[in-house]
Design an enzyme around this catalytic site. Structure first.
Site, PDB file in Angstrom:
ATOM      1  CB  CYS A  80      66.255  79.751  24.561  1.00  0.00           C
ATOM      2  SG  CYS A  80      66.714  78.317  25.558  1.00  0.00           S
ATOM      3  CD  GLN A  81      69.683  83.722  20.853  1.00  0.00           C
ATOM      4  OE1 GLN A  81      69.247  84.783  20.441  1.00  0.00           O
ATOM      5  NE2 GLN A  81      70.336  83.629  22.002  1.00  0.00           N
TER       6      GLN A  81
END
Length: 501
Positions: free
Chosen positions: A194-195
């Site tokens: 998850c960025q």
């Protein structure tokens, strides 16, 4: 299968790497017993039969092509096969991972078992799968996008058919996941990257385009409908943890005229509480399907309570436990030597002259086995400046130490990266092993020796067994190890869930 026939190989590099692994596995035991491997130029009928069992050739006609592809190592390879066939008793099952016929036999036994079944997305080199397998689960399908991770995973999981370890983008397979997962699955595990963790713009995490892979992980859960889900991520995801809870609770699956939903909870867990010689915090989510929650009287909160209650059974281990009973090494001082084996700086595959269960920690990660090999124990290149820094620093000292002020090359950045250099404490759990070690290992300087830690030492800190071989280029082994979930941590989570399957 581990080998494609020589006439159908997709990656010559991968094929040759496995040939060299076979050669070294044979040679190391011969060296241990001071035995000479006779040179052979033409394979006997028995050797041709072995090549067929390994899956390397279909017929004698393929030998010419094999010789052409293997090149200068052909005679060495053929000689190694001949030596193995004459000395099978020395090897036991050590070479089975490189034999398609023997792998198939293992897979048939595994398939006929009634073990709980898992699917592993974003599997990497297989830390989660290794832990769940040690806990008595059977992996049905694993997926990752990184080629070298898939190589490592396939090699170390011979019980799983190679076509069930898929190198593909989850976005391309989720719509037809039924083509790959054809059994009812007990647990889906994985750590989707998850960025974005910022909630400042109030955008939901599942809708943020930077978190697309997480979104598809949720979609895969909807397709598979497992009894349990284990999702691992970094501490930074705490900022959106409640959004993730909402995403899981929004799952509604209609299957066999029944609606399935999930309850979910999360905890920040530290690997050192699971008998791992490392302080590594990870955010763990556990979801339980509604029918299982009702029939087994279990909720995610109950599972976490039991996981945390189990801490008492684990001995706290310091880094020193992981660094014992392994050969001391010197750092190479010439650039470009990291892929070159030698006695002083280490080898990708060498003979283990020490006990694999020399202390309680090693006995735990190696499951009490005596392992004749040591894998990926190769020291990293060290420049003159770094060598002097490594030598001057004491344990626990970093870039701000006055001892290195006169030679510190990054002094102007000490405010940002004060631990650019850090000599590890031997008498404390190791600091977190990260994928950044691929770039440099200056933050993980060996506490006793004038070098950074090797991939094998990092793997021990991550609680991988000593016979877990990381394939691929030297620097990529650090990446694979750093991205993994500690095996013993995964194993205990698996043990607790198993009681309710």
């Amino acid at each position: 299968m581990i080998f494609e026939t020589v006439s159908q190989i997709n990656s010559k590099e991968e094929f040759l790497e496995k040939i060299l692994i076979y050669i070294r596995l044979v040679e190391v035991i011969a060296e241990r017993d001071s035995l000479l491997i006779p040179g052979i130029e033409q394979p006997s009928d028995a050797m041709v039969s072995e090549l067929k069992d390994m899956g390397i050739i279909d017929s004698d006609k393929d030998l010419h092509l094999l010789k052409k592809i293997v090149g200068v190592n052909y005679n060495r390879f053929i000689s190694a096969i001949g030596f193995y066939l004459s000395n099978r008793d020395l090897y036991g099952n050590q070479l089975d991972k490189l034999n398609n016929k023997k792998r198939k036999s293992l897979q048939e036994v595994s398939l006929s078992s009634n073990k709980p079944k898992i699917v592993d997305f974003f599997a990497g080199a297989g830390g989660l799968s290794c832990g769940f397998t040690q806990a008595g689960y059977r992996v049905c399908f694993a997926n990752d996008f990184e080629d070298v991770c898939i190589r490592t995973y396939r090699f170390n999981h011979p019980e799983l058919p190679s076509d069930c370890v898929l190198k593909e983008d989850i976005r391309k397979i989720v719509s037809n996941i039924g083509d790959y997962v054809k059994e009812d699955i007990d647990v889906v595990v994985g750590g989707p990257p998850c960025q974005s963790f910022s909630s400042a713009n109030q955008r939901r995490v599942i809708d943020d385009p930077r978190n697309e892979l997480y979104k598809y992980y949720i979609e895969a859960i909807k397709k598979i409908c497992p009894k349990f889900v284990v999702m691992e991520n970094v501490r930074g995801m705490l900022t959106v943890a409640n959004q993730v809870v909402d995403d899981y609770r929004a799952i509604k699956i209609y299957k066999n005229e029944q609606q399935y939903t999930y309850d979910v909870a999360y905890r920040l867990l530290n690997s050192m509480n699971f008998g791992v010689a490392q302080s590594r915090e990870r955010l763990i989510y556990i979801a339980v399907r509604n029918d299982i929650s009702t029939s087994k009287h279990v909720t995610p909160e109950v599972l976490f309570h039991e996981i945390e209650k189990s801490y008492i059974q684990y001995e706290p281990y310091n880094l020193s436990a992981a660094l014992e009973f392994i050969k001391p090494l010197e750092a190479p001082r010439i650039k470009g030597m990291t892929e070159t084996d030698d006695e002083k700086t280490g080898m990708k595959i060498g003979f283990n002259t020490y006990s694999s269960s020399g202390n309680d920690y090693l006995s735990s990660i190696n499951q009490g086995r005596q392992i004749p090999y040591v894998f990926n124990h190769k020291a990293r290149y060290c420049s003159d400046v770094n060598y002097e820094i490594f030598k001057r620093l004491d344990q626990g000292e970093d870039s701000t130490s006055p001892k290195i002020a006169d030679i510190m090359p990054y002094a102007h950045r000490n405010g940002i990266f004060k631990d650019k250099y850090f000599k590890l404490y031997a008498d404390k759990p190791c600091r977190t092993i990260t994928a950044h070690l691929r770039m440099d290992c200056l933050s993980h300087i060996h506490p006793y020796q004038i070098r950074s830690i090797t991939p094998r030492e990092a793997a021990r800190v991550q609680s991988f067994p000593d016979d877990y071989l990381f394939l691929g280029a030297y620097l990529k082994t650090y990446m694979q190890i750093g991205n993994a979930v500690p095996v013993l941590m995964a194993k205990q989570i698996a043990n607790v869930i198993k009681e309710y399957i």
